[in-house]
Design an enzyme around this catalytic site. Structure first.
Site, PDB file in Angstrom:
ATOM      1  N   ASP A  10       0.903  -1.270  -0.143  1.00  0.00           N
ATOM      2  CA  ASP A  10       0.046   0.073  -0.155  1.00  0.00           C
ATOM      3  C   ASP A  10       0.875   1.298  -0.103  1.00  0.00           C
ATOM      4  O   ASP A  10       1.689   1.428   1.048  1.00  0.00           O
ATOM      5  CB  ASP A  10      -0.809  -0.149   1.281  1.00  0.00           C
ATOM      6  CG  ASP A  10      -1.951   1.091   1.535  1.00  0.00           C
ATOM      7  OD1 ASP A  10      -1.736   2.110   0.552  1.00  0.00           O
ATOM      8  OD2 ASP A  10      -2.539   1.046   2.082  1.00  0.00           O
ATOM      9  N   ASP A 106      -3.119   2.635  -5.367  1.00  0.00           N
ATOM     10  CA  ASP A 106      -1.989   2.757  -4.592  1.00  0.00           C
ATOM     11  C   ASP A 106      -1.828   1.482  -3.964  1.00  0.00           C
ATOM     12  O   ASP A 106      -0.993   1.456  -3.158  1.00  0.00           O
ATOM     13  CB  ASP A 106      -2.363   3.958  -3.710  1.00  0.00           C
ATOM     14  CG  ASP A 106      -3.486   3.825  -2.848  1.00  0.00           C
ATOM     15  OD1 ASP A 106      -4.322   3.090  -3.237  1.00  0.00           O
ATOM     16  OD2 ASP A 106      -3.273   4.422  -1.702  1.00  0.00           O
ATOM     17  N   GLU A 107      -2.784   0.490  -4.135  1.00  0.00           N
ATOM     18  CA  GLU A 107      -2.538  -1.005  -3.378  1.00  0.00           C
ATOM     19  C   GLU A 107      -2.311  -2.161  -4.579  1.00  0.00           C
ATOM     20  O   GLU A 107      -3.283  -1.975  -5.424  1.00  0.00           O
ATOM     21  CB  GLU A 107      -3.941  -1.184  -2.618  1.00  0.00           C
ATOM     22  CG  GLU A 107      -4.145   0.006  -1.471  1.00  0.00           C
ATOM     23  CD  GLU A 107      -5.216  -0.337  -0.735  1.00  0.00           C
ATOM     24  OE1 GLU A 107      -5.638  -1.416  -0.338  1.00  0.00           O
ATOM     25  OE2 GLU A 107      -5.512   0.849  -0.052  1.00  0.00           O
TER      26      GLU A 107
HETATM   27 MG   LIG Z   1      -2.312   3.974   0.338  1.00  0.00          MG
END
Ligand SMILES: [Mg+2]
Length: 409
Positions: A10, A106-107
């Site tokens: 993440d 973002d992951e």
């Molecule tokens: Mg994040």
């Protein structure tokens, strides 16, 4: 069968961190990325560590955030860069596995079971490489299933690694509130609380029949998650979770008073949607239009297209037709959102049939050229003639957040 090795990585404060890479002067400052900063009503999309310490939360309205933290630097989002950085991070992941499943921008989950390296070693390499090569940080969870890997990535951040094993999960996971677990949203959390279940451990030790009765299939699934029994697979790199829709909406600073004005906005919105669909290799089988009037009531309609399309003109025409046949215009319009729905993957370039006229062909070439110009010179370098000279566009208009639609897959 031996255990799987799953990582969940993440990127920390992703949007804000990318902004700091783009503009190093922002480093070490309280920064918030907000939608539409010209408006008081822009919403905080992401914040830096310092802004977080000052109490700034995602989803907060910009003027509240400024009140809370007067030195806050507010910047508008740069989605194009976020997409670029997201891809660069994924290239680092791809050094270790081709089983990479993005979750938002973002992951990512990674399945590293087949790697000769140890999962913790891989996590360490990824953490270091992302920091050294991209000046961003990630927090990584390492576990034997996706649910726990995701939980672990939340436990220590930024720039950290946490491992949840078969041996330690009862100690590490069970004291946490159920809502920390993926797919346990507010409604589910409330239902669980109503039967006295607060922690993941309490959930794990309940009779699954009780959960089935109270929460249906979802309840049983959560019980399995809590007991470390999640077996869902990490999708292969070549598989992209299909985007369900691509939408774009705008709230105008003044009311739209005529069909003509609304039409121009619809064409402008559709232009972005067409470009996005082509970028993602998708085409729409339907179009949805939602209209909010100046008393903030929202209505929406959708129709299916005769032929699936990734062409903005088709989408705009359809959206405008929806407006014409449904909106009674008793009140003037404040917001419009056009969404391409029922998306399907374009496996091959669209086949031109015998009946396709040369005009169609020309239009395809033109569309592609427009995309290239946008990429080179920015989105506002070219706009359809229809929206030129329009006083309400683009000056008086602010982008409304249509986040999920824009998340690339
Ligand atoms: Mg994040």
């Amino acid at each position: 069968m031996s255990d799987r090795a799953i990582l969940h990585s993440d990127a920390n404060g992703f949007y804000a961190s990318v902004e700091m890479v783009l503009n190093p002067e922002l480093r070490g400052k309280a920064v918030a990325v907000c939608g539409s900063i010209k408006e008081r009503h822009g919403i905080v999309l992401a914040k830096s560590e310092l802004a977080k310490k000052a109490g700034i939360k995602t989803g907060m309205v910009a003027w509240q955030a400024r009140q809370l933290c007067p030195e806050l630097i507010v910047v508008p989002p740069h989605y194009d860069y976020y997409v670029k950085f997201s891809k660069m991070i994924q290239k680092i992941y791809a050094r270790y596995t081709d089983e990479i499943e993005p979750f938002g921008m973002d992951e990512c989950w990674l399945d590293v079971t087949r790697s000769p390296m140890k999962p913790m070693e891989i996590a360490e390499c990824i953490r270091r490489e992302v920091r050294e090569e991209l000046a961003l940080t990630v927090s990584i969870g390492v576990s034997f299933n996706k649910v726990f890997a995701k939980l672990a990535s939340d436990m220590k951040k930024p720039d950290a690694i946490t491992e949840i094993t078969r041996e330690n999960f009862k100690e590490k996971v069970w004291p946490l509130p159920c809502s920390d677990m993926i797919y346990c949203g507010r409604a589910t959390t409330n239902k669980l609380e109503s039967i006295g279940v607060q922690t993941i451990g309490q959930l794990a030790n309940l009779n699954p029949d009780v959960l089935k009765h109270k929460l249906g299939k979802n309840g049983v699934m959560l019980w399995q998650f809590a007991n470390g029994l999640d077996t869902s697979r990490v999708a292969h790199e070549s598989y992209s979770a299909p985007a369900k829709s691509v939408g774009h909406g705008i709230t105008c600073t003044e009311d739209l008073n005529t069909l003509d004005e609304a039409q121009k906005i619809i064409y402008a919105l559709s232009q972005d949607i067409g470009a996005k669909l082509r970028q993602m290799g998708l085409r729409a089988k339907g179009v949805h239009l939602s209209v909010r009037d100046n008393e903030l009531h929202t209505v929406g309609w959708q129709t299916l297209l005769k032929t699936p399309t990734q062409d903005e003109l088709d989408i705009a025409n359809e959206a405008f037709a929806i407006l014409l046949s449904n909106y009674r215009w008793e009140k003037n319009v404040r917001s419009l959102t056009v969404t391409a729905i029922n998306l399907e993957k374009v496996e091959e370039p669209i086949q031109l049939s015998l009946f396709d006229t040369p005009a169609n062909e020309k239009r395809e070439i033109l569309t592609r050229t427009i995309d290239e110009i946008h990429e080179l010179y920015g989105k506002h370098s070219l706009v359809p003639a229809l929206i030129l000279d329009e006083k309400k566009m683009p000056r008086g208009v602010c982008d409304e957040l249509v986040m999920p639609g824009w998340m690339y897959v």
